[in-house]
Design a protein around this motif. Structure first.
Motif, PDB file in Angstrom:
ATOM      1  N   MET A   1       0.852  -1.195   0.000  1.00  0.00           N
ATOM      2  CA  MET A   1       0.000   0.000   0.000  1.00  0.00           C
ATOM      3  C   MET A   1       0.887   1.243   0.000  1.00  0.00           C
ATOM      4  SD  MET A   1      -2.759  -1.319   2.877  1.00  0.00           S
ATOM      5  CE  MET A   1      -1.507  -1.387   4.166  1.00  0.00           C
ATOM      6  N   ASP A   2       1.137   1.794  -1.169  1.00  0.00           N
ATOM      7  CA  ASP A   2       2.120   2.860  -1.311  1.00  0.00           C
ATOM      8  C   ASP A   2       1.477   4.117  -1.889  1.00  0.00           C
ATOM      9  OD1 ASP A   2       4.591   4.037  -1.192  1.00  0.00           O
ATOM     10  OD2 ASP A   2       5.393   3.055  -2.966  1.00  0.00           O
TER      11      ASP A   2
ATOM     12  N   SER B   1       1.085   3.294  -6.618  1.00  0.00           N
ATOM     13  CA  SER B   1       1.863   4.542  -6.643  1.00  0.00           C
ATOM     14  C   SER B   1       2.950   4.594  -7.704  1.00  0.00           C
ATOM     15  CB  SER B   1       2.487   4.865  -5.281  1.00  0.00           C
ATOM     16  OG  SER B   1       3.747   4.241  -5.113  1.00  0.00           O
ATOM     17  N   GLY B   2       3.073   3.569  -8.534  1.00  0.00           N
ATOM     18  CA  GLY B   2       4.039   3.623  -9.628  1.00  0.00           C
ATOM     19  C   GLY B   2       5.394   3.021  -9.341  1.00  0.00           C
TER      20      GLY B   2
ATOM     21  N   THR C   1       0.610  -0.372 -10.439  1.00  0.00           N
ATOM     22  CA  THR C   1      -0.280   0.677 -10.919  1.00  0.00           C
ATOM     23  C   THR C   1       0.223   2.028 -10.448  1.00  0.00           C
ATOM     24  OG1 THR C   1      -2.533   1.577 -10.817  1.00  0.00           O
ATOM     25  CG2 THR C   1      -1.804   0.290  -8.924  1.00  0.00           C
ATOM     26  N   ASP C   2       0.002   3.061 -11.252  1.00  0.00           N
ATOM     27  CA  ASP C   2       0.410   4.421 -10.884  1.00  0.00           C
ATOM     28  C   ASP C   2      -0.536   5.051  -9.869  1.00  0.00           C
ATOM     29  OD1 ASP C   2       2.606   4.357 -12.570  1.00  0.00           O
ATOM     30  OD2 ASP C   2       1.503   5.202 -14.271  1.00  0.00           O
ATOM     31  N   VAL C   3      -1.667   4.434  -9.623  1.00  0.00           N
ATOM     32  CA  VAL C   3      -2.671   4.979  -8.708  1.00  0.00           C
ATOM     33  C   VAL C   3      -2.126   4.996  -7.281  1.00  0.00           C
ATOM     34  CG1 VAL C   3      -4.954   4.578  -7.694  1.00  0.00           C
ATOM     35  CG2 VAL C   3      -4.585   4.235 -10.154  1.00  0.00           C
ATOM     36  N   TYR C   4      -2.255   6.123  -6.603  1.00  0.00           N
ATOM     37  CA  TYR C   4      -1.858   6.192  -5.199  1.00  0.00           C
ATOM     38  C   TYR C   4      -2.826   5.360  -4.362  1.00  0.00           C
ATOM     39  CZ  TYR C   4       1.219  10.098  -6.480  1.00  0.00           C
ATOM     40  OH  TYR C   4       2.186  10.871  -7.045  1.00  0.00           O
TER      41      TYR C   4
END
Length: 231
Positions: free
Chosen positions: A10-11, A177-178, A198-201
């Motif tokens: 979880m980043d 977070s990428g 995924t790039d999604v935070y």
């Protein structure tokens, strides 16, 4: 096809907050809500094991006030969600060394583990004060102390001495977070895990984003060393 065991890094809480002009603590609060929703969604889907990278050994290098806020969020989450965990038949387990945590945090964690120990619908693993390398060192020491001959040590022997003993290895590891690395997470268990970045935070990782990850996972062919024609 759903993963039997889903693990998540979880980043991005801090960067999510910074992009919105909020404090890092607000980011962590939003991330906690996301974690709560993910647990519920995974239980609904029938995923048997969910592991969340909650606090690594490396996280001790963060500012002391941020660490204190993370502990507060953890204890608040467990206190508020205990009844929900029981109602959803979710058992809590911890991967990592709790001895370094404040007494109050250890108490709440131990209480939640005890109150959910008979739940069988899903296992929720929280990686707390966790390090994949330390987990392996701990396993090797325990094996040595058990008197098992080095000639008799197998993959199964090591697995039985990990925090995840008795659980399947993660089929899918998601990192938000990428960033594209494991960061000392489940190093032995991840040998054949599918990885999804995924790039999604993390605070924005909602059910729709989970569905994307699971759809991607279901489209993959897991060969485990075999050829495609052998599957």
């Amino acid at each position: 096809m759903l993963p039997e065991h889903l693990a998540v890094i979880m980043d991005g809480n801090g960067r999510w907050a910074k992009a919105r002009g909020l404090s890092r603590s607000e980011g962590h609060r939003a991330g906690t809500e996301t974690a709560k929703n993910l647990v519920t969604r995974c239980r609904e889907l029938g995923i048997g094991h969910l592991t969340l990278y909650t606090f690594s050994k490396e996280n001790w290098a963060r500012p002391k006030d941020e660490i204190a806020q993370l502990f507060d969020l953890l204890t608040l989450f467990l206190k508020k969600e205990l009844r929900s965990l029981q109602e959803q038949d979710i058992r809590l387990k911890v991967l990592g060394e709790l001895s370094d945590f404040p007494f109050g945090v250890r108490q709440v964690v131990a209480h939640t583990i005890n109150k959910t120990k008979n739940c069988r619908g899903m296992t929720l693993n929280l990686a707390l004060n966790y390090s994949g390398r330390d987990e392996l060192v701990r396993a090797f020491k325990n094996i040595a102390e058990s008197g098992i001959s080095f000639k008799d040590i197998t993959d199964e022997t090591i697995s039985e001495h990990l925090y995840t003993s008795g659980q399947p290895d993660p089929d899918l590891i998601i990192r938000t977070s990428g960033e594209q690395r494991l960061s000392n997470y489940l190093l032995f268990q991840a040998a054949y895990s599918e990885l999804y970045f995924t790039d999604v935070y993390w605070p924005d990782f909602d059910s729709a984003e989970l569905d994307k990850a699971l759809e991607n996972f279901s489209s993959r062919q897991r060969r485990f060393g075999k050829t495609g024609d052998q599957i």
